[in-house]
Design a protein around this motif. Sequence first.
Motif, PDB file in Angstrom:
ATOM      1  N   ASN A 461       0.872  -1.178   0.000  1.00  0.00           N
ATOM      2  CA  ASN A 461       0.000   0.000   0.000  1.00  0.00           C
ATOM      3  C   ASN A 461       0.906   1.225   0.000  1.00  0.00           C
ATOM      4  O   ASN A 461       0.881   2.044   0.911  1.00  0.00           O
ATOM      5  CB  ASN A 461      -0.896  -0.038   1.239  1.00  0.00           C
ATOM      6  CG  ASN A 461      -2.035   0.974   1.198  1.00  0.00           C
ATOM      7  OD1 ASN A 461      -2.165   1.746   0.254  1.00  0.00           O
ATOM      8  ND2 ASN A 461      -2.850   0.966   2.237  1.00  0.00           N
ATOM      9  N   PHE A 462       1.734   1.317  -1.021  1.00  0.00           N
ATOM     10  CA  PHE A 462       2.829   2.284  -1.082  1.00  0.00           C
ATOM     11  C   PHE A 462       2.358   3.705  -0.801  1.00  0.00           C
ATOM     12  O   PHE A 462       2.926   4.414   0.035  1.00  0.00           O
ATOM     13  CB  PHE A 462       3.482   2.200  -2.458  1.00  0.00           C
ATOM     14  CG  PHE A 462       4.658   3.131  -2.658  1.00  0.00           C
ATOM     15  CD1 PHE A 462       5.934   2.723  -2.320  1.00  0.00           C
ATOM     16  CD2 PHE A 462       4.494   4.398  -3.197  1.00  0.00           C
ATOM     17  CE1 PHE A 462       7.027   3.557  -2.505  1.00  0.00           C
ATOM     18  CE2 PHE A 462       5.577   5.244  -3.396  1.00  0.00           C
ATOM     19  CZ  PHE A 462       6.847   4.821  -3.043  1.00  0.00           C
ATOM     20  N   LEU A 463       1.325   4.146  -1.474  1.00  0.00           N
ATOM     21  CA  LEU A 463       0.907   5.539  -1.373  1.00  0.00           C
ATOM     22  C   LEU A 463       0.424   5.883   0.021  1.00  0.00           C
ATOM     23  O   LEU A 463       0.545   7.021   0.461  1.00  0.00           O
ATOM     24  CB  LEU A 463      -0.184   5.827  -2.407  1.00  0.00           C
ATOM     25  CG  LEU A 463      -0.670   7.265  -2.556  1.00  0.00           C
ATOM     26  CD1 LEU A 463       0.489   8.217  -2.833  1.00  0.00           C
ATOM     27  CD2 LEU A 463      -1.717   7.371  -3.660  1.00  0.00           C
ATOM     28  N   ARG A 464      -0.136   4.916   0.734  1.00  0.00           N
ATOM     29  CA  ARG A 464      -0.610   5.146   2.097  1.00  0.00           C
ATOM     30  C   ARG A 464       0.530   5.053   3.109  1.00  0.00           C
ATOM     31  O   ARG A 464       0.477   5.673   4.165  1.00  0.00           O
ATOM     32  CB  ARG A 464      -1.681   4.114   2.430  1.00  0.00           C
ATOM     33  CG  ARG A 464      -2.391   4.329   3.762  1.00  0.00           C
ATOM     34  CD  ARG A 464      -3.173   5.606   3.780  1.00  0.00           C
ATOM     35  NE  ARG A 464      -4.135   5.651   4.879  1.00  0.00           N
ATOM     36  CZ  ARG A 464      -4.474   6.761   5.514  1.00  0.00           C
ATOM     37  NH1 ARG A 464      -3.929   7.928   5.162  1.00  0.00           N
ATOM     38  NH2 ARG A 464      -5.359   6.738   6.488  1.00  0.00           N
ATOM     39  N   ALA A 465       1.558   4.290   2.783  1.00  0.00           N
ATOM     40  CA  ALA A 465       2.639   4.044   3.739  1.00  0.00           C
ATOM     41  C   ALA A 465       3.697   5.140   3.744  1.00  0.00           C
ATOM     42  O   ALA A 465       4.424   5.290   4.720  1.00  0.00           O
ATOM     43  CB  ALA A 465       3.305   2.701   3.439  1.00  0.00           C
ATOM     44  N   VAL A 466       3.802   5.914   2.667  1.00  0.00           N
ATOM     45  CA  VAL A 466       4.886   6.891   2.555  1.00  0.00           C
ATOM     46  C   VAL A 466       4.552   8.179   3.307  1.00  0.00           C
ATOM     47  O   VAL A 466       3.393   8.431   3.655  1.00  0.00           O
ATOM     48  CB  VAL A 466       5.190   7.211   1.076  1.00  0.00           C
ATOM     49  CG1 VAL A 466       5.624   5.965   0.339  1.00  0.00           C
ATOM     50  CG2 VAL A 466       3.971   7.848   0.387  1.00  0.00           C
ATOM     51  N   PRO A 467       5.549   9.027   3.571  1.00  0.00           N
ATOM     52  CA  PRO A 467       5.305  10.331   4.185  1.00  0.00           C
ATOM     53  C   PRO A 467       4.549  11.264   3.233  1.00  0.00           C
ATOM     54  O   PRO A 467       4.336  10.964   2.058  1.00  0.00           O
ATOM     55  CB  PRO A 467       6.705  10.872   4.465  1.00  0.00           C
ATOM     56  CG  PRO A 467       7.607   9.698   4.410  1.00  0.00           C
ATOM     57  CD  PRO A 467       6.983   8.748   3.430  1.00  0.00           C
ATOM     58  N   ASP A 468       4.152  12.399   3.773  1.00  0.00           N
ATOM     59  CA  ASP A 468       3.561  13.480   2.969  1.00  0.00           C
ATOM     60  C   ASP A 468       2.408  12.992   2.089  1.00  0.00           C
ATOM     61  O   ASP A 468       2.362  13.228   0.880  1.00  0.00           O
ATOM     62  CB  ASP A 468       4.636  14.138   2.084  1.00  0.00           C
ATOM     63  CG  ASP A 468       5.169  15.432   2.692  1.00  0.00           C
ATOM     64  OD1 ASP A 468       4.448  16.040   3.515  1.00  0.00           O
ATOM     65  OD2 ASP A 468       6.282  15.833   2.337  1.00  0.00           O
ATOM     66  N   HIS A 469       1.438  12.296   2.716  1.00  0.00           N
ATOM     67  CA  HIS A 469       0.311  11.733   1.965  1.00  0.00           C
ATOM     68  C   HIS A 469      -0.300  12.714   0.979  1.00  0.00           C
ATOM     69  O   HIS A 469      -0.527  12.385  -0.192  1.00  0.00           O
ATOM     70  CB  HIS A 469      -0.803  11.310   2.937  1.00  0.00           C
ATOM     71  CG  HIS A 469      -0.547  10.024   3.620  1.00  0.00           C
ATOM     72  ND1 HIS A 469      -1.374   9.513   4.602  1.00  0.00           N
ATOM     73  CD2 HIS A 469       0.449   9.113   3.483  1.00  0.00           C
ATOM     74  CE1 HIS A 469      -0.908   8.373   5.028  1.00  0.00           C
ATOM     75  NE2 HIS A 469       0.204   8.110   4.380  1.00  0.00           N
ATOM     76  N   ARG A 470      -0.597  13.897   1.456  1.00  0.00           N
ATOM     77  CA  ARG A 470      -1.376  14.820   0.618  1.00  0.00           C
ATOM     78  C   ARG A 470      -0.570  15.299  -0.581  1.00  0.00           C
ATOM     79  O   ARG A 470      -1.097  15.448  -1.683  1.00  0.00           O
ATOM     80  CB  ARG A 470      -1.858  15.985   1.464  1.00  0.00           C
ATOM     81  CG  ARG A 470      -2.963  15.523   2.439  1.00  0.00           C
ATOM     82  CD  ARG A 470      -3.225  16.469   3.570  1.00  0.00           C
ATOM     83  NE  ARG A 470      -4.046  15.799   4.574  1.00  0.00           N
ATOM     84  CZ  ARG A 470      -4.041  16.104   5.856  1.00  0.00           C
ATOM     85  NH1 ARG A 470      -3.249  17.064   6.292  1.00  0.00           N
ATOM     86  NH2 ARG A 470      -4.819  15.463   6.697  1.00  0.00           N
ATOM     87  N   VAL A 471       0.712  15.523  -0.378  1.00  0.00           N
ATOM     88  CA  VAL A 471       1.582  15.895  -1.493  1.00  0.00           C
ATOM     89  C   VAL A 471       1.628  14.769  -2.511  1.00  0.00           C
ATOM     90  O   VAL A 471       1.499  14.976  -3.727  1.00  0.00           O
ATOM     91  CB  VAL A 471       3.001  16.218  -0.983  1.00  0.00           C
ATOM     92  CG1 VAL A 471       3.956  16.427  -2.147  1.00  0.00           C
ATOM     93  CG2 VAL A 471       2.976  17.458  -0.078  1.00  0.00           C
ATOM     94  N   MET A 472       1.777  13.532  -2.011  1.00  0.00           N
ATOM     95  CA  MET A 472       1.924  12.395  -2.903  1.00  0.00           C
ATOM     96  C   MET A 472       0.632  12.040  -3.620  1.00  0.00           C
ATOM     97  O   MET A 472       0.637  11.709  -4.808  1.00  0.00           O
ATOM     98  CB  MET A 472       2.449  11.188  -2.124  1.00  0.00           C
ATOM     99  CG  MET A 472       3.883  11.345  -1.643  1.00  0.00           C
ATOM    100  SD  MET A 472       5.016  11.836  -2.971  1.00  0.00           S
ATOM    101  CE  MET A 472       4.746  10.520  -4.143  1.00  0.00           C
ATOM    102  N   GLU A 473      -0.487  12.095  -2.928  1.00  0.00           N
ATOM    103  CA  GLU A 473      -1.766  11.784  -3.578  1.00  0.00           C
ATOM    104  C   GLU A 473      -2.066  12.759  -4.707  1.00  0.00           C
ATOM    105  O   GLU A 473      -2.574  12.372  -5.765  1.00  0.00           O
ATOM    106  CB  GLU A 473      -2.886  11.795  -2.537  1.00  0.00           C
ATOM    107  CG  GLU A 473      -2.848  10.606  -1.589  1.00  0.00           C
ATOM    108  CD  GLU A 473      -3.906  10.664  -0.502  1.00  0.00           C
ATOM    109  OE1 GLU A 473      -4.039   9.687   0.256  1.00  0.00           O
ATOM    110  OE2 GLU A 473      -4.600  11.700  -0.399  1.00  0.00           O
ATOM    111  N   LYS A 474      -1.728  14.015  -4.493  1.00  0.00           N
ATOM    112  CA  LYS A 474      -1.961  15.026  -5.524  1.00  0.00           C
ATOM    113  C   LYS A 474      -1.098  14.763  -6.751  1.00  0.00           C
ATOM    114  O   LYS A 474      -1.555  14.933  -7.897  1.00  0.00           O
ATOM    115  CB  LYS A 474      -1.665  16.412  -4.951  1.00  0.00           C
ATOM    116  CG  LYS A 474      -1.956  17.551  -5.915  1.00  0.00           C
ATOM    117  CD  LYS A 474      -1.702  18.902  -5.250  1.00  0.00           C
ATOM    118  CE  LYS A 474      -1.979  20.056  -6.203  1.00  0.00           C
ATOM    119  NZ  LYS A 474      -1.718  21.373  -5.561  1.00  0.00           N
ATOM    120  N   ALA A 475       0.130  14.312  -6.523  1.00  0.00           N
ATOM    121  CA  ALA A 475       1.060  14.094  -7.641  1.00  0.00           C
ATOM    122  C   ALA A 475       0.817  12.762  -8.349  1.00  0.00           C
ATOM    123  O   ALA A 475       1.166  12.603  -9.530  1.00  0.00           O
ATOM    124  CB  ALA A 475       2.502  14.144  -7.131  1.00  0.00           C
TER     125      ALA A 475
END
Length: 753
Positions: A461-475
Motif C-alpha cells: 500500500n505504497f501511497l498510504r505508507a509513505v510520508p507526505d500523503h497529501r503531497v503524494m496523492e496530488k502528484a
Amino acid sequence: MARAKDGTIHYAGAEGGWGSMRGMALVAGAERPSADALKTLAKQNKPGGMMCTSCAWTKPAKPHMFEFCENGAKATLWDLTTRRATPEFFAQHTLTELRGWSDHDLEQAGRLTNPMRYDRATDKYLPCTWDEAYRAIGKKLRGYNPKSTIFYASGKASLETSYAWALFARLYGHNNLPDSSNMCHETTSVALKSTIGAPVGTCVLEDFEHCDAIFFFGQNTGTNSPRFIHTLTAARKRGAKIVTFNPIREKGLLEFRNPQSLQMVTGGKTEISHQYYQLKPGSDISAMLGIAKHVLAEEDRRGGVIDRAFIAEHTHGFEEFAEKVRSTSWETIEAETGLPRADLIAAAEVYIQAESAIGIWGMGLTQHVGGYDNVAGVVNLMLLRGNIGRLGAGVSPVRGHSNVQGQRTVGISEKPELVPLDQLSEQYGFQPPRDEGYTTVTGCEAIAKGEINAFLGLGGNFLRAVPDHRVMEKAWTGMGLTVQIATKLNRGHLFCGETAYLLPTLVRSERDVRDGMPQVVTMEDSLSCIHGSIGEAKPASPHLQPELAIVAGIAKAALDPNPNVPWEAWSNDYALVRDAIEATYPDKFKDFNQRLFTPGGFFKGNSARDRNWKTESGKAEFTVPSHLNATGFADADGVYRLMTLRSNDQFNTTVYGYSDRLRGIEGKRDVLLISPREMERAGLKEGQRVALVGDDSDGVDRVVEGLEVLPFNLPEGCVAGYYPELNPLIALGHHDGASKTPAAKSVPVRIRA
C-alpha cells in the motif's frame, strides 16, 4: 480501559492469554473465514505448511502445537475471508466515493476477484481480461524511458517472485526497485554493511538458548512479532536478563501469559524485562554511550571488562570511539535521555556480568534522522566485549514483513553494488544497468516533480505508507501508468495514473497449482533462514493469478524475447526459478530445491557471524556518533517529538479492527497520546479534540485535525499516535541521512487546540 494512579490509560492484563484469544475471535467473526482457515492455522509455520504472511520471526525446527500468534492468526483469517470485492462492487462505487472510506473498511470489502482497469470517464474500475491487461501495460512500458519508471515490491512476495521482479526491472533497463525495507529497516542494512560487512543480523535461534543478556532498543515484540515472546520467555526462565529501552512501556516486553500453557488456567505470567527504561524518543545514542561509559570506567578501574584481544584482532576505530565516550559527560547523557545515571549504570552492570549478550532493535532505532548512529551504537556495544561472531551473542534486528529481508537477498535493491550484476549478465546475456535507482524517498520526490511515467506495485500500500500523503496523492495521478498487484482493496488503489490496472493475486495460504502440479514458494526470516511454504486453501476466485505468473505476463509483454529467460516455464514450475536463484547466488542457495522443508529452515550464512569482516578496513568498525540524539531537530518551546505507532489490531497499513488492547485503547484510532504533565503544561484536557501541525521549515502546510487527547505514560516532550493516519505530518525530507528511511519515530510537531 484501566487507569494508573496518575490517571493514564493502560492495559491491566499480560500479553497473550485470553486477550489474544478474544482478539482472534473478533477478526474471525468479522471476516467469516473459509473452512480452510483452521486447516491452514494447524500447519502454519511448520515444515510442509504455510509460512505466515505477518512478521518475519523465525520458524523453529520443533514447533509448538500452535505455531502462530494473535497477529499471525489475524493475517491468515484476513486473507481467507469469505468477503469479495467483485466487479459488481466496483460498479456500485466511484473511486472518489471510496476515498471517503477508512483503511479498515476498504480492505473489508473483501478479496479482489477479477483483473480491473480504471475508466476515468466514470471514475470506476471496470473488469478486463488478463491478456488485455498484459498487452496494455506492455505497450505503455515500451513507450517510456525505463529510468522514468518505478517497480516497487512489498515485503510479502516470495523469493521466486522477487527474483523475477528484480530481473524484469534490470532487463527492462533500471534499478528503480524500492521496497518496504526502504520504509523501515534500510537503516539497518546500511549501518550493518558498513560496520560489520553484512547487511543483516548475525544471530540464529540457537544463540537465544545460550545468551546471558538481551538488550532491546525500540522494538515492540508484543505487537510486531509475538511469537518471539516464546523465545524470550524461555531465556528468562533459564536466567537470562532482558534490558529494554523504549519510550513506551509495551506489554509484550513486560509480561506474558502463554496461551499454550497452564498459565491460561492459573492466571500466571512470566516477567519479560529484567530492567525497563523509558528514555526520550531519539536518545538511544546517548543511552548506549552511557552504558559504554560505565563499561570503560570499570575497565580502567579493574581491567578484564572489555575484550581487548578481540578488539585488537577484529576491530578498527576503538580509540576514537573510547575518546568520544570518555569526553561525553554524565550530565549531558542524563539530559539527553531523561534517565538518571544510576539506571544506565545498572544496565551496564548487566552487560558486564553477561558472558554473552545479544542486541535487538526495531524501527524505534531505524526511523530517525540519526538512525545510522543508532544502529551503529548497538554494534559499538557488542564489539566492546566481543559479542559478535560467537555462540549466544550477536546483533539481531527484528524485521517486519515476512520476506522483506529475503527480497534484498535475491536482488531487489536500488543499489547496484549489492547485486551480482556480472553474474546476471553472463547468466541472461544482457548488460544490466549500473546506475543507482530510486529509494522510496527519492522515488516519491521524483513523482512529486512529475519525473516518473509509470509505477508498478508488487503488493503493498505504497501511497498510504509513505510520508507526505497529501503531497503524494496530488502528484500520483500525473503518471501515465499505474499498476497494482494486490489481494484486497486499499487506499493506494484509489489514485490512478492515466492508464491504471488492479491485478488480483493469490494469497500465500491458497493452492497454487500450475500444469497440474502444486507449487512451493520460499521466504527468508529475520535470522537468515530459508523456508518453503505451500498453500492448501481454495482460491478466492477462479480468475486469480499467482504473483509469479503476473510478473511473467507483464515481462513478456514489455520485453523482447530472450532465450535465456524462460518466463513461461518459470511461471509454471517454480523449481526452475529456484535453480536460477542458485546459479546466481551459489554460496547462499546451494541445493536449494533439495532443502525446501528443512526443519527450522536452512541458514544462508553470514560472513560477520564467522568473523569475516567484509568492510573497507577488513575489520569490524567502531564508529563515533555525530550527534547525541537522533531526532534531527532542536528542542524548542511548544515543539514535541511525535512517534507514530501501530496498534495491536494492525499489521503495517492493514487495520484489522479498532482494539489496541495492549495499550488500553478501544474503538478509536484518531487519538493523541500525551503524558498528564505535558497535558497540564499545554492546558489540555482528556477527550479534548486538537490538531497536530508539522513543524518542518520547508514551507509545506502539514496538519492532522480531530485527534482526541488521551493521558498516557510517556516521557516529557513527546507525543504519540497511529500510523498511517499521522503520516501527513512527516516531510519527505525528514529521513535518515545514510539510508533515507523516513524518520517516523521523531517528527517535529506542535499541538493546536
